[in-house]
Enzyme design. Sequence first.
Site, short mmCIF file in Angstrom:
data_model
loop_
_atom_site.label_atom_id
_atom_site.label_comp_id
_atom_site.label_asym_id
_atom_site.label_seq_id
_atom_site.Cartn_x
_atom_site.Cartn_y
_atom_site.Cartn_z
N SER A 187 0.98 -1.30 -0.06
CA SER A 187 0.06 0.04 -0.01
C SER A 187 0.93 1.21 -0.08
O SER A 187 1.95 1.15 0.24
CB SER A 187 -1.12 0.04 1.14
OG SER A 187 -0.20 0.91 2.40
N ILE A 188 0.30 2.35 -0.40
CA ILE A 188 0.85 3.78 -0.40
C ILE A 188 1.45 4.12 0.96
O ILE A 188 2.06 5.05 1.16
CB ILE A 188 0.02 4.64 -0.99
CG1 ILE A 188 0.79 6.06 -1.43
CG2 ILE A 188 -1.10 5.17 -0.15
CD1 ILE A 188 -0.15 6.94 -2.63
N LYS A 189 0.76 3.55 1.94
CA LYS A 189 0.91 3.87 3.39
C LYS A 189 2.54 3.55 3.91
O LYS A 189 2.82 4.23 4.77
CB LYS A 189 0.10 3.29 4.25
CG LYS A 189 -1.60 3.97 3.94
CD LYS A 189 -1.91 5.17 4.37
CE LYS A 189 -3.11 5.41 4.21
NZ LYS A 189 -3.43 6.77 4.73
N ASP A 190 3.16 2.89 3.24
CA ASP A 190 4.54 2.61 3.59
C ASP A 190 5.48 3.94 3.40
O ASP A 190 6.27 3.82 4.05
CB ASP A 190 5.19 1.47 2.54
CG ASP A 190 4.40 0.21 2.73
OD1 ASP A 190 3.51 -0.08 3.42
OD2 ASP A 190 4.87 -0.68 1.97
N ALA A 230 4.48 6.16 6.46
CA ALA A 230 4.58 5.27 7.82
C ALA A 230 6.17 5.30 8.06
O ALA A 230 6.56 5.73 9.32
CB ALA A 230 4.35 3.87 7.75
#
Length: 453
Positions: A41-44, A47
Amino acid sequence: MWYNNILETIGNTPLVKLNKITKDIDATVLAKIETTNPGNSIKDRMALKMIEDAEKSGKLKPGGTIIEGTSGNTGMGLAIAAVIKGYKCIFTTTDKQSKEKVDALKAFGAEVIVCPTDVEPEDPRSYYAVSSRLERETPNSWKPNQYDNLSNSIAHYEQTGPEIWEQTEGKITHLVVGVGTGGTISGAGKYLKEKNPDIKLWGIDTYGSVFKKYKETGIFDEKEVYPYITEGIGEDFLPKNVDFDLIDLFEKVTDKDAALMTREIARKEGIFAGNSAGAAIAGLLQLKHHLKKDDVVVVIFHDHGSRYMGKMYNDDWLRERGFLQDEKLTAKSILAKREKQEMVTIDSDKTVLEAINAMKILNISQIPMTQQGMVIGKITEGDLLNALLENPSIKSAKVESIATASFPFVDLKTSIDKISGMINKENSAVLVEDETGTIEIITQYDIINAISG
């Protein structure tokens, strides 16, 4: 060439032209496939950025515990980074999130606490409030707070925006993003508008969220807030990462349209994407009249379809919510294919002998047992045989003394696949309440009859 650890593989995700699903759009539509990040996901991106900035500021110390409220993807990015950097993780999430997301977080050693969805953010049971309480109670802990932590937007300003600009050779005219924390659209959008102020930023919102009305009126309307199914977008508060001045417009998409479009992306483009991608494409199709032939639209595909196997990619889940209408047989159509018949039951006060006689006369192999009109158990040929072999004199006993658990109940939308899977040695039938409120029984014979008929 090799990478020193998995964190170095974050970013540089591909841009892929969409063809079939966007055939009615008079523009070039490109999908930014964020599923190639290590956490899918793009959230890596954000994060890792939040962790690195917290380390630099001293907020996150060696051996510390990361505590965050997350719908799953941010937690995954944090958990992966924590494995490499040596931190512990405790995540709070909501009960509307898919089981796959929760299990994925646990796979990386994180502790996950599931909280109710249908509560106010200020409610002590909410996943926001629980994560804040845990941070106060846990020594050497740090809460990233992805919603208000501007490192979130900065990550996309530094990475996602420049990647899109370079990959489109500066030709991008529109960026379409499902908005949750707001970090992606605000960070990437800020970079792109600095390069070309004419680029339009379209945020995709969902019904039950406050974003669209707040953008258009400046009013935070609590009456707009209600539970919704779509994951990863929309909020019931205003995160600091959502830059409303930067975003040109918001478009709301229904839960049904988002769910069905998520499946269409896989079937028409071969891209296994998550729920927010479905919402983004559905929103783009609603806005297609704003586009011209020479426009170049980039749509963010946030995460991977594997996170939604029990939801958007599950036919029964869709049917239960009225999202899927197809030709597959359901409990309703099975009942419609047979002659009208009244279900035979036996009261719990009747004797075993009366049950034997009823089954013999009516030539049936099972009979639901009732008490004051409610189905509370069942009697089968097997139950009778076992009882008589153990005690031949049991014929005068009440039938409730040999009854076993009731047949399972299904609703009218339940598919034939699910019903047939529920019929086994323990359950030779299922019960269903029809549209008039009458309880009906569906047996294996009824299923065979429906298929062959």
